[in-house]
Design a protein around this motif. Sequence first.
Motif, PDB file in Angstrom:
ATOM      1  N   CYS A   1      -0.698  49.109  -1.841  1.00 48.35           N
ATOM      2  CA  CYS A   1      -1.511  50.115  -1.165  1.00 48.35           C
ATOM      3  C   CYS A   1      -0.868  50.552   0.149  1.00 48.35           C
ATOM      4  CB  CYS A   1      -2.908  49.556  -0.909  1.00 48.35           C
ATOM      5  SG  CYS A   1      -3.944  50.596   0.131  1.00 48.35           S
ATOM      6  N   LEU A   2      -0.458  49.595   0.973  1.00 49.65           N
ATOM      7  CA  LEU A   2       0.100  49.920   2.278  1.00 49.65           C
ATOM      8  C   LEU A   2       1.481  50.563   2.156  1.00 49.65           C
ATOM      9  CD1 LEU A   2      -1.071  46.859   4.415  1.00 49.65           C
ATOM     10  CD2 LEU A   2      -2.178  49.078   4.063  1.00 49.65           C
ATOM     11  N   ASP A   3       2.265  50.148   1.159  1.00 49.12           N
ATOM     12  CA  ASP A   3       3.549  50.817   0.899  1.00 49.12           C
ATOM     13  C   ASP A   3       3.324  52.285   0.567  1.00 49.12           C
ATOM     14  OD1 ASP A   3       4.941  48.491   1.311  1.00 49.12           O
ATOM     15  OD2 ASP A   3       5.312  48.082  -0.820  1.00 49.12           O
ATOM     16  N   MET A   4       2.377  52.525  -0.329  1.00 51.92           N
ATOM     17  CA  MET A   4       2.068  53.898  -0.741  1.00 51.92           C
ATOM     18  C   MET A   4       1.562  54.706   0.443  1.00 51.92           C
ATOM     19  SD  MET A   4       2.544  54.573  -4.022  1.00 51.92           S
ATOM     20  CE  MET A   4       1.446  55.964  -4.190  1.00 51.92           C
ATOM     21  N   PHE A   5       0.660  54.110   1.220  1.00 52.32           N
ATOM     22  CA  PHE A   5       0.093  54.831   2.353  1.00 52.32           C
ATOM     23  C   PHE A   5       1.175  55.241   3.346  1.00 52.32           C
ATOM     24  CE2 PHE A   5      -1.380  54.794   6.725  1.00 52.32           C
ATOM     25  CZ  PHE A   5      -2.295  55.834   6.686  1.00 52.32           C
ATOM     26  N   LYS A   6       2.081  54.332   3.664  1.00 51.52           N
ATOM     27  CA  LYS A   6       3.117  54.639   4.655  1.00 51.52           C
ATOM     28  C   LYS A   6       4.047  55.742   4.155  1.00 51.52           C
ATOM     29  CE  LYS A   6       3.021  50.675   7.598  1.00 51.52           C
ATOM     30  NZ  LYS A   6       3.772  49.945   8.629  1.00 51.52           N
ATOM     31  N   GLU A   7       4.389  55.710   2.877  1.00 57.51           N
ATOM     32  CA  GLU A   7       5.240  56.770   2.319  1.00 57.51           C
ATOM     33  C   GLU A   7       4.512  58.105   2.341  1.00 57.51           C
ATOM     34  OE1 GLU A   7       8.410  56.963   1.277  1.00 57.51           O
ATOM     35  OE2 GLU A   7       8.722  54.927   2.020  1.00 57.51           O
ATOM     36  N   LEU A   8       3.254  58.108   1.948  1.00 57.58           N
ATOM     37  CA  LEU A   8       2.471  59.352   1.977  1.00 57.58           C
ATOM     38  C   LEU A   8       2.318  59.864   3.398  1.00 57.58           C
ATOM     39  CD1 LEU A   8      -0.335  58.530  -0.632  1.00 57.58           C
ATOM     40  CD2 LEU A   8       1.399  60.316  -0.844  1.00 57.58           C
TER      41      LEU A   8
ATOM     42  N   LEU B   1       5.700  47.272  -7.512  1.00 61.10           N
ATOM     43  CA  LEU B   1       4.281  46.949  -7.693  1.00 61.10           C
ATOM     44  C   LEU B   1       3.917  45.584  -7.114  1.00 61.10           C
ATOM     45  CD1 LEU B   1       3.837  48.179 -11.395  1.00 61.10           C
ATOM     46  CD2 LEU B   1       3.313  49.419  -9.286  1.00 61.10           C
ATOM     47  N   HIS B   2       4.908  44.868  -6.597  1.00 61.99           N
ATOM     48  CA  HIS B   2       4.720  43.529  -6.024  1.00 61.99           C
ATOM     49  C   HIS B   2       4.206  42.543  -7.064  1.00 61.99           C
ATOM     50  CE1 HIS B   2       5.538  44.682  -1.827  1.00 61.99           C
ATOM     51  NE2 HIS B   2       4.975  45.819  -2.157  1.00 61.99           N
ATOM     52  N   PHE B   3       4.640  42.747  -8.307  1.00 62.86           N
ATOM     53  CA  PHE B   3       4.280  41.827  -9.383  1.00 62.86           C
ATOM     54  C   PHE B   3       5.313  40.724  -9.563  1.00 62.86           C
ATOM     55  CE2 PHE B   3       1.671  45.175 -11.973  1.00 62.86           C
ATOM     56  CZ  PHE B   3       0.641  45.031 -11.059  1.00 62.86           C
ATOM     57  N   ASN B   4       6.462  40.826  -8.880  1.00 55.12           N
ATOM     58  CA  ASN B   4       7.566  39.895  -9.150  1.00 55.12           C
ATOM     59  C   ASN B   4       7.243  38.452  -8.769  1.00 55.12           C
ATOM     60  OD1 ASN B   4       7.534  41.146  -6.629  1.00 55.12           O
ATOM     61  ND2 ASN B   4       9.684  40.714  -6.202  1.00 55.12           N
TER      62      ASN B   4
ATOM     63  N   GLN C   1       1.980  49.620  13.148  1.00 58.89           N
ATOM     64  CA  GLN C   1       1.829  48.169  13.074  1.00 58.89           C
ATOM     65  C   GLN C   1       1.154  47.695  11.789  1.00 58.89           C
ATOM     66  OE1 GLN C   1       0.542  46.068  16.606  1.00 58.89           O
ATOM     67  NE2 GLN C   1       1.028  47.803  17.931  1.00 58.89           N
ATOM     68  N   LEU C   2       0.687  48.633  10.972  1.00 63.79           N
ATOM     69  CA  LEU C   2      -0.063  48.271   9.775  1.00 63.79           C
ATOM     70  C   LEU C   2       0.837  47.654   8.709  1.00 63.79           C
ATOM     71  CD1 LEU C   2      -2.791  48.381   8.285  1.00 63.79           C
ATOM     72  CD2 LEU C   2      -2.167  50.677   7.494  1.00 63.79           C
ATOM     73  N   ASN C   3       0.570  46.413   8.386  1.00 68.24           N
ATOM     74  CA  ASN C   3       1.209  45.735   7.264  1.00 68.24           C
ATOM     75  C   ASN C   3       0.199  44.739   6.698  1.00 68.24           C
ATOM     76  OD1 ASN C   3       1.340  43.319   8.882  1.00 68.24           O
ATOM     77  ND2 ASN C   3       3.258  44.076   9.797  1.00 68.24           N
ATOM     78  N   VAL C   4       0.580  44.017   5.660  1.00 69.22           N
ATOM     79  CA  VAL C   4      -0.371  43.119   5.000  1.00 69.22           C
ATOM     80  C   VAL C   4      -0.893  42.059   5.973  1.00 69.22           C
ATOM     81  CG1 VAL C   4      -0.676  41.413   3.175  1.00 69.22           C
ATOM     82  CG2 VAL C   4       0.631  43.483   2.729  1.00 69.22           C
TER      83      VAL C   4
END
Length: 305
Positions: A12-19, A58-61, A175-178
Amino acid sequence: MDSLSTANVEFCLDMFKELSNNTVGDNIFFSPLSLLYALSMILLGARGNTAEQMEKVLHFNHVAELLQPEFKDSAECSQTGRVHSALGALFRQINQPDSTSTLSAANRLYGTQAIAFHQGKSVIVDMMYQTGTFKLAIIQEPQMQVLELPYAGDKLSMIILLPAGSAALEQIEKQLNVKMFYTWTSSSNMVERDVEVHLPRFRLEINYELNSLLKSLGMTDVFNQIKADLSGISSAKGLYLSKVLHKSYVDVNEEGTVAAAATGDNLVVKRLPIRTQFMANHPFLFFIKHTGTNTILFCGKLASP
């Protein structure tokens, strides 16, 4: 399902930052869970480097080995199969038959007034307000208020990150990350207080074509007709993913907050004599989550109502 919910937040946060980087100053709204599930179906048929890239994005690894035993013993014994089975179970848990919502959130905020949104811009919007007991965090660095509004019998909630003082939304985004998201919204920070909430009416309906965004995150081969390996779907040559299209909708008004579809229960609160003001009259971030699993269903930024 903690590992799966963490993957959901990370994606979610990866997608948000790219968008956010690609749509500076624009509103943002999307469903990370919907995208995770759709892309996981493609991942089931992916092989080789194509699968590795998708699992990483997808952070499934690192999820499959952390799943509960029932998913490890699934008939679908591959790592991807176990993750997909866990996602299916997660959807069933969110959409339980006795649930008052179906990937939706609802609440009522009574009273309206017109107010300027975003200092320095001549935008007047209708604001709704309500007083009640809500979980609220006061963060000092960066300065912000974090409010949680419960919906649908406490099964869903909306979390709002609102800059305070001299802080700008860009500082929060930076500063937003997990780790910080979990810290800002932790039980040690979120304290029940009597709050006077002022929230704008807004409606967002946004369409995205996400090919370039997913490529920038590292999912490149699946979009390449020559490099894509989707042999788990078909042995035919030249099979690849042509487009990822995503459409999401949210409507916040006196009748409630509706994301995707339905309407939920009214909120009943107690009043206390001392109130904290939460005035969302400038840009903010918001997340709609399933409280039982800590899964983010929707994520957005309101820059202009």
